[in-house]
Scaffold this motif. Sequence first.
Motif, PDB file in Angstrom:
ATOM      1  N   GLY A  81       0.800  -1.218   0.000  1.00  0.00           N
ATOM      2  CA  GLY A  81       0.000   0.000   0.000  1.00  0.00           C
ATOM      3  C   GLY A  81       0.830   1.265   0.000  1.00  0.00           C
ATOM      4  N   PRO A  82       0.162   2.417  -0.099  1.00  0.00           N
ATOM      5  CA  PRO A  82       0.840   3.715  -0.118  1.00  0.00           C
ATOM      6  C   PRO A  82       1.152   4.196   1.295  1.00  0.00           C
ATOM      7  CG  PRO A  82      -1.501   4.051  -0.312  1.00  0.00           C
ATOM      8  CD  PRO A  82      -1.299   2.554  -0.264  1.00  0.00           C
ATOM      9  N   SER A  83       1.893   5.274   1.382  1.00  0.00           N
ATOM     10  CA  SER A  83       2.221   5.858   2.684  1.00  0.00           C
ATOM     11  C   SER A  83       1.411   7.126   2.905  1.00  0.00           C
ATOM     12  CB  SER A  83       3.711   6.191   2.769  1.00  0.00           C
ATOM     13  OG  SER A  83       4.031   7.254   1.880  1.00  0.00           O
ATOM     14  N   ALA A  84       1.247   7.455   4.174  1.00  0.00           N
ATOM     15  CA  ALA A  84       0.587   8.704   4.553  1.00  0.00           C
ATOM     16  C   ALA A  84       0.997   9.049   5.969  1.00  0.00           C
ATOM     17  CB  ALA A  84      -0.932   8.589   4.456  1.00  0.00           C
ATOM     18  N   GLY A  85       0.946  10.337   6.294  1.00  0.00           N
ATOM     19  CA  GLY A  85       1.232  10.760   7.650  1.00  0.00           C
ATOM     20  C   GLY A  85       0.207  10.207   8.612  1.00  0.00           C
ATOM     21  N   GLU A  86       0.646   9.975   9.848  1.00  0.00           N
ATOM     22  CA  GLU A  86      -0.256   9.415  10.844  1.00  0.00           C
ATOM     23  C   GLU A  86      -1.411  10.375  11.120  1.00  0.00           C
ATOM     24  OE1 GLU A  86       0.956  12.536  13.136  1.00  0.00           O
ATOM     25  OE2 GLU A  86       2.210  11.332  11.832  1.00  0.00           O
ATOM     26  N   SER A  87      -2.564   9.820  11.530  1.00  0.00           N
ATOM     27  CA  SER A  87      -3.735  10.653  11.813  1.00  0.00           C
ATOM     28  C   SER A  87      -3.618  11.365  13.146  1.00  0.00           C
ATOM     29  CB  SER A  87      -5.003   9.786  11.806  1.00  0.00           C
ATOM     30  OG  SER A  87      -5.211   9.202  10.537  1.00  0.00           O
ATOM     31  N   TYR A  88      -3.056  10.691  14.140  1.00  0.00           N
ATOM     32  CA  TYR A  88      -3.018  11.222  15.500  1.00  0.00           C
ATOM     33  C   TYR A  88      -1.577  11.310  15.996  1.00  0.00           C
ATOM     34  CZ  TYR A  88      -7.943   9.933  15.280  1.00  0.00           C
ATOM     35  OH  TYR A  88      -9.253   9.811  14.900  1.00  0.00           O
ATOM     36  N   TYR A  89      -1.255  12.437  16.636  1.00  0.00           N
ATOM     37  CA  TYR A  89       0.083  12.621  17.196  1.00  0.00           C
ATOM     38  C   TYR A  89       0.172  11.853  18.514  1.00  0.00           C
ATOM     39  CZ  TYR A  89       4.487  15.112  17.803  1.00  0.00           C
ATOM     40  OH  TYR A  89       5.812  15.423  17.920  1.00  0.00           O
ATOM     41  N   PRO A  90       1.304  11.205  18.811  1.00  0.00           N
ATOM     42  CA  PRO A  90       1.419  10.444  20.062  1.00  0.00           C
ATOM     43  C   PRO A  90       1.042  11.275  21.285  1.00  0.00           C
ATOM     44  CG  PRO A  90       3.300  10.000  18.649  1.00  0.00           C
ATOM     45  CD  PRO A  90       2.529  11.107  17.992  1.00  0.00           C
ATOM     46  N   THR A  91       0.435  10.614  22.267  1.00  0.00           N
ATOM     47  CA  THR A  91       0.000  11.307  23.481  1.00  0.00           C
ATOM     48  C   THR A  91       0.989  11.164  24.624  1.00  0.00           C
ATOM     49  OG1 THR A  91      -1.256   9.348  24.143  1.00  0.00           O
ATOM     50  CG2 THR A  91      -2.439  11.044  22.919  1.00  0.00           C
ATOM     51  N   THR A  92       1.794  10.107  24.634  1.00  0.00           N
ATOM     52  CA  THR A  92       2.742   9.903  25.727  1.00  0.00           C
ATOM     53  C   THR A  92       4.059  10.598  25.416  1.00  0.00           C
ATOM     54  OG1 THR A  92       3.451   7.814  24.735  1.00  0.00           O
ATOM     55  CG2 THR A  92       1.739   7.702  26.429  1.00  0.00           C
ATOM     56  N   GLU A  93       4.707  11.114  26.449  1.00  0.00           N
ATOM     57  CA  GLU A  93       5.929  11.893  26.265  1.00  0.00           C
ATOM     58  C   GLU A  93       7.031  11.060  25.613  1.00  0.00           C
ATOM     59  OE1 GLU A  93       7.430  13.574  29.851  1.00  0.00           O
ATOM     60  OE2 GLU A  93       8.880  14.861  28.833  1.00  0.00           O
ATOM     61  N   ASN A  94       7.152   9.809  26.038  1.00  0.00           N
ATOM     62  CA  ASN A  94       8.198   8.959  25.481  1.00  0.00           C
ATOM     63  C   ASN A  94       8.066   8.831  23.970  1.00  0.00           C
ATOM     64  OD1 ASN A  94      10.391   6.985  25.547  1.00  0.00           O
ATOM     65  ND2 ASN A  94       8.814   5.439  25.220  1.00  0.00           N
ATOM     66  N   TRP A  95       6.848   8.584  23.477  1.00  0.00           N
ATOM     67  CA  TRP A  95       6.680   8.355  22.044  1.00  0.00           C
ATOM     68  C   TRP A  95       6.580   9.658  21.268  1.00  0.00           C
ATOM     69  CZ3 TRP A  95       8.462   4.106  20.435  1.00  0.00           C
ATOM     70  CH2 TRP A  95       8.476   2.998  21.294  1.00  0.00           C
ATOM     71  N   GLN A  96       6.173  10.750  21.910  1.00  0.00           N
ATOM     72  CA  GLN A  96       6.276  12.052  21.256  1.00  0.00           C
ATOM     73  C   GLN A  96       7.727  12.345  20.919  1.00  0.00           C
ATOM     74  OE1 GLN A  96       4.591  14.702  24.131  1.00  0.00           O
ATOM     75  NE2 GLN A  96       2.467  14.290  23.541  1.00  0.00           N
ATOM     76  N   LYS A  97       8.618  12.027  21.844  1.00  0.00           N
ATOM     77  CA  LYS A  97      10.033  12.337  21.665  1.00  0.00           C
ATOM     78  C   LYS A  97      10.752  11.304  20.802  1.00  0.00           C
ATOM     79  CE  LYS A  97      10.555  14.787  26.062  1.00  0.00           C
ATOM     80  NZ  LYS A  97       9.142  15.183  26.102  1.00  0.00           N
ATOM     81  N   THR A  98      10.214  10.090  20.735  1.00  0.00           N
ATOM     82  CA  THR A  98      10.874   9.035  19.970  1.00  0.00           C
ATOM     83  C   THR A  98      10.514   9.097  18.493  1.00  0.00           C
ATOM     84  OG1 THR A  98      10.843   7.602  21.929  1.00  0.00           O
ATOM     85  CG2 THR A  98      11.243   6.547  19.803  1.00  0.00           C
ATOM     86  N   ILE A  99       9.213   9.165  18.180  1.00  0.00           N
ATOM     87  CA  ILE A  99       8.802   9.156  16.774  1.00  0.00           C
ATOM     88  C   ILE A  99       8.071  10.424  16.355  1.00  0.00           C
ATOM     89  CG2 ILE A  99       8.773   6.660  16.516  1.00  0.00           C
ATOM     90  CD1 ILE A  99       5.798   6.656  17.046  1.00  0.00           C
TER      91      ILE A  99
END
Length: 330
Positions: free
Chosen positions: A226-244
């Motif tokens: 399949g094709p690529s697209a930006g994620e719909s929702y931004y991470p809510t936890t601090e660890n994953w906000q900073k990681t990805i």
Amino acid sequence: MAEQLEQQARVLEEHVMEQDAASARDNLLADPATPSEGGGGTEMPSRVAMDLTGGAPPPTAGGAEPDQGQPRENRGDDGDAPPANLPADEEAARREWDAMHPDGPTWDEMMAQYREGAPDRPDFEWDDDFPFESKKGEETLGDRASWARWEAMLRGGQAARPGLDDALAFYAHYRSAEGTRMEFDYEEAYIEDESVRANVDAQIRQSQYAAQAMAAEGRDDFSFTGPSAGESYYPTTENWQKTIGGYQQWSSGDVTVDDQGNARMVVTVHAEDRYNFNANNQDIATSEPDDANGRFSELGWAQGFDPSGEVVRVVEWNVNSPDQVTVTTP
């Protein structure tokens, strides 16, 4: 004169590291219920906060056990993913997708790009506001002090913030200037972060409807990509906000359909990102600007890199009732 400046820089670095190490120790001994400072971020927040040592780890979304800085299999919980929560039907999935992607691509545009065949990783174009070594040799005493300050905060964070283990590992890799690819545990992110979970579930549902359309054309044993697209929702936890932070997704899979119309899809949801810093942006948790860490890349002291991760699921349904699905972890 050069030797004198070098000596001044070393003294300044030592002073900064002593001060930040002391702050890290103070934060480690502080009341764990005290939140770290910092407010909201910009429209496109970055991933690494300045205050890596202060405050308590944020609560984990969705009721999962907090990450204690260990691989999933070594944590206190059973490491199982929560049940998938897919959109009820294709129309609901379309509405949700289009609402979260007002600038496109639309649901129909995405569906049209699924095709039969082996996994084919899309081409990605990443921003690069601070090109590597573009200002090599232009370092100042302030740069040396800033580098030492961030080093002290990294070490303090590793001691005081086990819940930021993924983010700190990625930041350390950035500072190594190796620039090599790095894998992250997307399954762990799915367990811990409700926004990541929603992104993966939406991708699974979209892939299932794409596979359903191919099966309706008479295919009964096929692979798709399949094709690529930006994620719909931004991470809510601090660890994953900073990681990805903000990232891209795409999927591939294998599908079989038996004589009774029972379909089985083994789908892999791929997550792709570019770990770097954006000019004029700031951290979502602390409002610390990206420019300081971007400067390190320009000087050649740090380098961006490409992280990636995968989640695999088994999806089963009958082609006569495509809205009724069962999703399991292989």
